[in-house]
Design a protein around this motif. Sequence first.
Motif, mmCIF file in Angstrom:
data_model
loop_
_atom_site.group_PDB
_atom_site.id
_atom_site.type_symbol
_atom_site.label_atom_id
_atom_site.label_comp_id
_atom_site.label_asym_id
_atom_site.label_seq_id
_atom_site.Cartn_x
_atom_site.Cartn_y
_atom_site.Cartn_z
ATOM 1 N N GLN A 1 2.682 -41.070 34.864
ATOM 2 C CA GLN A 1 3.188 -42.068 33.701
ATOM 3 C C GLN A 1 3.598 -41.384 32.420
ATOM 4 N N SER A 2 4.429 -41.952 31.961
ATOM 5 C CA SER A 2 4.843 -40.853 30.607
ATOM 6 C C SER A 2 4.826 -42.145 29.367
ATOM 7 N N ALA A 3 4.647 -43.414 29.496
ATOM 8 C CA ALA A 3 4.589 -44.443 28.568
ATOM 9 C C ALA A 3 3.764 -43.895 27.408
ATOM 10 N N HIS A 4 2.789 -43.324 27.537
ATOM 11 C CA HIS A 4 1.740 -43.024 26.671
ATOM 12 C C HIS A 4 1.902 -41.760 25.829
ATOM 13 N N LEU A 5 2.804 -40.991 26.626
ATOM 14 C CA LEU A 5 2.774 -39.559 25.738
ATOM 15 C C LEU A 5 3.335 -39.450 24.437
ATOM 16 N N PRO A 6 4.352 -40.219 23.935
ATOM 17 C CA PRO A 6 4.442 -40.207 22.543
ATOM 18 C C PRO A 6 3.214 -40.451 21.494
ATOM 19 N N LYS A 7 2.304 -41.080 21.947
ATOM 20 C CA LYS A 7 1.080 -41.732 21.252
ATOM 21 C C LYS A 7 0.058 -40.465 21.293
ATOM 22 N N PHE A 8 -0.023 -39.841 22.401
ATOM 23 C CA PHE A 8 -0.944 -38.747 22.701
ATOM 24 C C PHE A 8 -0.312 -37.633 21.748
ATOM 25 N N ALA A 9 1.023 -37.413 21.828
ATOM 26 C CA ALA A 9 1.491 -36.402 21.004
ATOM 27 C C ALA A 9 1.140 -36.270 19.562
ATOM 28 N N HIS A 10 1.307 -37.797 19.170
ATOM 29 C CA HIS A 10 1.128 -38.081 17.710
ATOM 30 C C HIS A 10 -0.276 -37.820 17.070
ATOM 31 N N ILE A 11 -1.264 -38.196 18.210
ATOM 32 C CA ILE A 11 -2.680 -37.990 17.977
ATOM 33 C C ILE A 11 -3.009 -36.630 18.092
ATOM 34 N N CYS A 12 -2.537 -35.904 18.875
ATOM 35 C CA CYS A 12 -2.979 -34.269 19.211
ATOM 36 C C CYS A 12 -2.060 -33.365 18.238
ATOM 37 N N GLY A 13 -1.149 -34.221 17.290
ATOM 38 C CA GLY A 13 -0.385 -33.191 16.363
ATOM 39 C C GLY A 13 0.432 -32.145 17.185
ATOM 40 N N VAL A 14 1.049 -32.588 18.056
ATOM 41 C CA VAL A 14 1.891 -31.818 18.766
ATOM 42 C C VAL A 14 3.326 -32.368 18.891
ATOM 43 N N SER A 15 4.520 -31.648 19.525
ATOM 44 C CA SER A 15 5.737 -32.293 19.593
ATOM 45 C C SER A 15 5.916 -33.127 20.850
ATOM 46 N N ALA A 16 6.414 -34.442 20.562
ATOM 47 C CA ALA A 16 6.478 -35.184 21.762
ATOM 48 C C ALA A 16 7.480 -34.753 22.790
ATOM 49 N N ILE A 17 8.585 -33.959 22.386
ATOM 50 C CA ILE A 17 9.553 -33.539 23.382
ATOM 51 C C ILE A 17 9.016 -32.455 24.053
ATOM 52 N N TRP A 18 8.104 -31.635 23.472
ATOM 53 C CA TRP A 18 7.429 -30.551 24.140
ATOM 54 C C TRP A 18 6.373 -31.094 25.315
ATOM 55 N N LEU A 19 5.688 -32.183 24.977
ATOM 56 C CA LEU A 19 4.772 -32.540 25.648
ATOM 57 C C LEU A 19 5.179 -33.410 26.921
ATOM 58 N N SER A 20 6.409 -34.013 26.875
ATOM 59 C CA SER A 20 7.003 -35.105 27.671
ATOM 60 C C SER A 20 7.815 -33.916 28.645
ATOM 61 N N ASP A 21 8.972 -33.074 28.137
ATOM 62 C CA ASP A 21 9.782 -32.153 28.750
ATOM 63 C C ASP A 21 9.615 -30.689 28.859
ATOM 64 N N ASN A 22 8.605 -30.319 27.975
ATOM 65 C CA ASN A 22 8.376 -28.853 27.954
ATOM 66 C C ASN A 22 9.517 -28.104 26.914
ATOM 67 N N GLY B 1 11.121 -26.700 23.655
ATOM 68 C CA GLY B 1 10.631 -26.245 22.048
ATOM 69 C C GLY B 1 9.178 -25.793 21.902
ATOM 70 N N PRO B 2 8.794 -25.538 20.767
ATOM 71 C CA PRO B 2 7.264 -25.116 20.731
ATOM 72 C C PRO B 2 6.533 -26.457 20.812
ATOM 73 N N MET B 3 4.952 -26.085 21.218
ATOM 74 C CA MET B 3 4.163 -27.086 21.180
ATOM 75 C C MET B 3 3.738 -27.736 19.759
#
Length: 220
Positions: A45-66, A68-70
């Motif tokens: 499930q990917s619905a929460h990934l943008p939120k996780f990325a924001h909280i963790c301070g990483v790139s949302a597109i890296w987290l969801s689709d690998n 660019g850089p983290m």
Amino acid sequence: MCMSTLAERLKEARKHAKLTQAKLAAVSGVEQPLISQLETGKNLQSAHLPKFAHICGVSAIWLSDNIGPMVVDSKEKSNVSVASQPAQSYRYPVISWVSAGSWAEAVEPYPAGISDNYEFSEYDSKGSAFWLTVKGDSMTAPAGQSITEGTLILVDTEAEVVPGKLVVAKLPDSNEATFKKLVSDGGRLFLKPLNPSYPIEPFDENCRIVGVVVRALQKF
């Protein structure tokens, strides 16, 4: 180049932010079992990934689709200023006064099904904590400190209990908890309402302190 999985990237992002699964769950409002499933690849499930990325301070597109850089180098960002991030928040259940009274005798905190309602606070509790909705006007004072009916109070079960603190206690003759100020007079402890129209009750060995009130939230 080795392609990492979503599960691996989420785990790496969480460790980058120095968060446990429990802390990430508390801050994001997403149940910890779901985070565990995502990190083990049992759930995609990917619905929460943008939120996780924001909280963790990483790139949302890296987290969801690998892609660019983290973490995006701040030197590559535009000169548009970024608003400061809000303080971390933690999620606690809203429970009933009967449940709070039972808490004094509970062996295990947060039994299954304890609440379907949760509220957030920036307060990081020392032990298990919960919200209660104040009933009645016994803590409504004509002047000074006053807690009106309908106010949500956050109770920390492991905060330090000392005279002068607002506490939730369990009296021996009641199934419900009571909300009072713990005071000391002549070497004895009492539970004092802030409303002078209500009587002061002695606190003896048969009473139990459930927890200390650490936050109050007025709901409109």
